[in-house]
Motif scaffolding. Structure first.
Motif, short mmCIF file in Angstrom:
data_model
loop_
_atom_site.label_atom_id
_atom_site.label_comp_id
_atom_site.label_asym_id
_atom_site.label_seq_id
_atom_site.Cartn_x
_atom_site.Cartn_y
_atom_site.Cartn_z
N LYS A 161 70.40 33.65 58.57
CA LYS A 161 69.51 33.74 57.40
C LYS A 161 69.44 32.42 56.65
N THR A 168 69.92 29.47 57.79
CA THR A 168 69.23 28.48 58.61
C THR A 168 67.72 28.62 58.46
N ILE A 169 67.20 29.85 58.56
CA ILE A 169 65.75 30.02 58.45
C ILE A 169 65.28 29.83 57.00
N TYR A 192 62.53 27.07 57.06
CA TYR A 192 61.26 27.79 57.18
C TYR A 192 60.08 26.91 56.82
N HIS A 241 58.06 27.69 61.77
CA HIS A 241 59.37 28.30 62.01
C HIS A 241 59.47 29.56 61.16
N HIS A 242 59.55 30.73 61.81
CA HIS A 242 59.77 31.95 61.04
C HIS A 242 60.89 32.80 61.61
N GLY A 246 64.93 32.59 62.93
CA GLY A 246 66.17 31.83 63.05
C GLY A 246 67.14 32.62 63.90
N VAL A 294 66.22 27.35 64.79
CA VAL A 294 64.96 28.04 64.50
C VAL A 294 64.07 27.96 65.73
N ALA A 354 63.87 31.20 69.05
CA ALA A 354 65.10 30.69 68.42
C ALA A 354 66.33 31.00 69.26
N ARG A 393 64.11 37.20 60.97
CA ARG A 393 62.71 36.83 60.73
C ARG A 393 62.45 36.61 59.26
N HIS A 394 61.86 35.46 58.96
CA HIS A 394 61.43 35.15 57.60
C HIS A 394 60.04 35.74 57.42
#
Length: 136
Positions: free
Chosen positions: A15, A17-18, A22, A27-28, A30, A44, A57, A80-81
Motif C-alpha cells: 500500500k 509503495t502504490i 501512484y 501506475h495503479h 502495487g 508498481v 506489478a 489497487r489504488h
C-alpha cells in the motif's frame, strides 16, 4: 489461512509503495513479496498505451527479487489504488490475474498469495488459485 503480523506488514508495504508512486494512467497496482529469507521487495505495475505491453506489478516485484539473488518466495500481495474519479478512495488488496498466477506458480509453487474475501484477508497457496496446472 488467516494472516499474521508479517502478512499485514507486507500489505502495508504494498500500500505505501502504490501511495508513494501512484500516477493516474501509469501506475495503479502495487505489489510486495516476502522471501523465505525474510526480505521484502515492492514494485508498481507499468501501464502502457498499448495494453499488451503493460507489465503487472507481481511480475515486476518477482523480477526485482530474482535480480537481487532471491529465488524462494514465501508470500506475495497486490493492491489497487482507486482512480481519482471513484468515490471510494481506499487502497484494496486484489487477486492476481491469470497470467500472474501462472508466473507466481512457475517461480514459487509453494508461495502464498494474500487475498481479500468479503471483509477479511486470507492467504492461499498459489496452487489453490491455479489448480491442475500443466507440468513440463
Amino acid at each position: 489461512m488467516l494472516l499474521d503480523q508479517e502478512d499485514f506488514h507486507l500489505i502495508d508495504v504494498a500500500k505505501s509503495t502504490i501511495e508513494r508512486l501512484y500516477i493516474d494512467g501509469k501506475h495503479h497496482i502495487g505489489a510486495a513479496v516476502r522471501t523465505k529469507s525474510g526480505k521484502i521487495y515492492s514494485a508498481v505495475h507499468l501501464e502502457a498505451y498499448i495494453g499488451r505491453v503493460s507489465v503487472c506489478a507481481e511480475a515486476i516485484v518477482l523480477g526485482k527479487a530474482i535480480s537481487e539473488g532471491e529465488s524462494d518466495f514465501d508470500t506475495i500481495v497486490a493492491v489497487r489504488h482507486p482512480d481519482p474519479s471513484q468515490d471510494h478512495q481506499e487502497i484494496e488488496v486484489v487477486s492476481p490475474c491469470g497470467i500472474c498466477r501462472e508466473l507466481i506458480s512457475d517461480y514459487g509453487k509453494d508461495t502464498y498469495v494474500i487475498l481479500k474475501r468479503e471483509d477479511k484477508y486470507i492467504k492461499m497457496k498459489i496452487n489453490e488459485l491455479l489448480p491442475e496446472k500443466y507440468t513440463r
